[in-house]
Write a protein that holds these residues in place. Structure first.
Motif, mmCIF file in Angstrom:
data_model
loop_
_atom_site.group_PDB
_atom_site.id
_atom_site.type_symbol
_atom_site.label_atom_id
_atom_site.label_comp_id
_atom_site.label_asym_id
_atom_site.label_seq_id
_atom_site.Cartn_x
_atom_site.Cartn_y
_atom_site.Cartn_z
ATOM 1 N N GLY A 1 -49.697 35.840 -55.421
ATOM 2 C CA GLY A 1 -49.119 34.514 -55.279
ATOM 3 C C GLY A 1 -48.238 34.359 -54.068
ATOM 4 O O GLY A 1 -48.309 33.357 -53.346
ATOM 5 N N GLN B 1 -49.953 33.504 -50.595
ATOM 6 C CA GLN B 1 -50.898 32.400 -50.471
ATOM 7 C C GLN B 1 -50.470 31.407 -49.395
ATOM 8 O O GLN B 1 -51.276 30.616 -48.919
ATOM 9 C CB GLN B 1 -51.035 31.665 -51.813
ATOM 10 C CG GLN B 1 -51.695 32.467 -52.904
ATOM 11 C CD GLN B 1 -53.124 32.863 -52.565
ATOM 12 O OE1 GLN B 1 -53.816 32.160 -51.828
ATOM 13 N NE2 GLN B 1 -53.562 33.986 -53.103
ATOM 14 N N SER C 1 -52.539 25.717 -56.270
ATOM 15 C CA SER C 1 -51.971 26.748 -57.136
ATOM 16 C C SER C 1 -52.905 27.105 -58.291
ATOM 17 O O SER C 1 -52.996 28.279 -58.680
ATOM 18 C CB SER C 1 -50.615 26.293 -57.683
ATOM 19 O OG SER C 1 -49.650 26.224 -56.657
ATOM 20 N N ASP D 1 -55.352 29.510 -57.135
ATOM 21 C CA ASP D 1 -54.758 30.846 -57.061
ATOM 22 C C ASP D 1 -54.671 31.482 -58.440
ATOM 23 O O ASP D 1 -54.874 32.689 -58.587
ATOM 24 C CB ASP D 1 -53.362 30.762 -56.436
ATOM 25 C CG ASP D 1 -53.393 30.141 -55.052
ATOM 26 O OD1 ASP D 1 -54.425 30.276 -54.370
ATOM 27 O OD2 ASP D 1 -52.391 29.509 -54.662
ATOM 28 N N LEU E 1 -48.710 31.046 -60.877
ATOM 29 C CA LEU E 1 -48.365 29.655 -60.575
ATOM 30 C C LEU E 1 -46.998 29.580 -59.906
ATOM 31 O O LEU E 1 -46.817 28.863 -58.909
ATOM 32 C CB LEU E 1 -48.376 28.837 -61.865
ATOM 33 C CG LEU E 1 -48.003 27.356 -61.745
ATOM 34 C CD1 LEU E 1 -49.004 26.615 -60.871
ATOM 35 C CD2 LEU E 1 -47.916 26.719 -63.121
ATOM 36 N N SER F 1 -47.099 31.408 -56.262
ATOM 37 C CA SER F 1 -47.872 30.655 -55.267
ATOM 38 C C SER F 1 -47.158 29.371 -54.876
ATOM 39 O O SER F 1 -47.148 28.982 -53.703
ATOM 40 C CB SER F 1 -49.274 30.340 -55.798
ATOM 41 O OG SER F 1 -49.226 29.451 -56.898
ATOM 42 N N ALA F 2 -46.517 28.699 -55.848
ATOM 43 C CA ALA F 2 -45.761 27.486 -55.535
ATOM 44 C C ALA F 2 -44.606 27.799 -54.588
ATOM 45 O O ALA F 2 -44.350 27.068 -53.627
ATOM 46 C CB ALA F 2 -45.252 26.835 -56.812
ATOM 47 N N TYR G 1 -46.039 28.426 -51.104
ATOM 48 C CA TYR G 1 -46.419 27.190 -50.415
ATOM 49 C C TYR G 1 -45.180 26.431 -49.938
ATOM 50 O O TYR G 1 -45.163 25.881 -48.830
ATOM 51 C CB TYR G 1 -47.249 26.307 -51.348
ATOM 52 C CG TYR G 1 -48.646 26.819 -51.583
ATOM 53 C CD1 TYR G 1 -49.425 27.296 -50.541
ATOM 54 C CD2 TYR G 1 -49.203 26.825 -52.869
ATOM 55 C CE1 TYR G 1 -50.710 27.769 -50.759
ATOM 56 C CE2 TYR G 1 -50.481 27.300 -53.094
ATOM 57 C CZ TYR G 1 -51.227 27.776 -52.040
ATOM 58 O OH TYR G 1 -52.493 28.240 -52.256
ATOM 59 N N VAL H 1 -42.633 24.812 -59.173
ATOM 60 C CA VAL H 1 -43.598 23.737 -58.918
ATOM 61 C C VAL H 1 -42.871 22.460 -58.526
ATOM 62 O O VAL H 1 -43.295 21.750 -57.597
ATOM 63 C CB VAL H 1 -44.483 23.510 -60.162
ATOM 64 C CG1 VAL H 1 -45.295 22.229 -60.024
ATOM 65 C CG2 VAL H 1 -45.423 24.699 -60.371
#
Length: 254
Positions: free
Chosen positions: A75, A78, A109, A112, A151, A154-155, A158, A242
């Motif tokens: 994650g 990413q 996400s 991912d 989740l 990866s959030a 990003y 998120v």
């Protein structure tokens, strides 16, 4: 309804890009497989003081930590793909579309998360010949915990990528964060071996709760407090991550 459709459209596009180059799924599991094959067999004498005398008990301790390691690293890195999209103008062109800004994040996400779960299944299946045994219901709940970790990480990746917008800045930043997080989560060896002060520091690391919860599920202890504690902590942090990353997308795509 529009939000769900937008998320599905973004997920479809991202999943198609992944399927066009599925080699990355197998590249992602190469290092965990090496740990599984070359490192786990060395753990039998190390874990004997904990009563782990059989191969099944050893792999029920080691494999859950390995899967959490996969979810964290899979994650956190990413964001490199998002920086490439920023450079190519993909995010810029999203400004003229009516797609939900939250969907732009969740679609990626979720891709991912699915990729992580595919890798987790591969690792689990490969561990079975080594002696791993786990109940199906507990395994699915452990996968849910892994999905929440993927989740969340990866959030975060990003969101940070939108802030730094450079691979040269993102790589050392993610490594700086990942290193102490991994060492303080008891991924390779349980923290029961650690000094008391290190165990107390590790209690502030949310991933140590996730590792304990995953190990409890693999051991068949569904009623263990570590299971629901790990799920609640990971769910709360995933929601915060998120929300923060979605706001970063909203600021970047207006």
């Amino acid at each position: 309804m529009k939000f769900a459709r937008d998320t599905w459209l973004i997920f479809q596009r991202q999943a198609l890009l992944l399927l066009r180059n599925p080699v990355w799924i197998f590249v992602g599991v190469f290092q965990p497989i090496m740990y599984l094959v070359l490192f786990a067999p060395l753990l039998k004498p190390a874990l004997a003081p904990m009563g782990a005398s059989s191969d099944a008990e050893i792999y029920r301790i080691f494999v859950p930590g390995l899967l959490v390691l996969l979810a964290i690293f899979g994650g956190l890195f990413q964001g490199f793909g998002l920086i490439a999209e920023l450079r190519a103008g993909v995010i810029e062109r999203s400004r003229v579309t009516p797609v939900s800004r939250l969907a732009l994040l969740l679609g990626r996400s979720l891709r991912d998360v699915i990729s992580l779960l595919m890798q987790a299944v591969i690792i689990t299946v490969l561990a079975i010949p080594f002696g791993l045994t786990v109940q199906l219901g507990n395994l699915l709940l452990a996968y849910l915990l892994l999905a929440l970790i993927a989740l969340m990480t990866s959030a975060v990746s990003y969101g940070v990528a939108l802030l730094v917008r450079s691979e040269d800045a993102l790589a050392p930043l993610m490594n700086t964060v990942a290193q102490p997080v991994l060492l303080l989560s008891g991924i390779l060896l349980p923290l029961a071996f650690a000094p008391l002060w290190l165990q107390r520091v590790a209690q502030w690391n949310p991933f140590s709760w996730a590792v304990d919860g995953t190990r409890a599920l693999f051991a068949g202890n569904l009623g263990d407090d570590a299971v629901w504690q790990g799920l609640l902590i990971t769910l709360a942090l995933a929601s915060l991550a998120v929300t923060w990353a979605a706001r970063a997308f909203a600021r970047s795509v207006r």
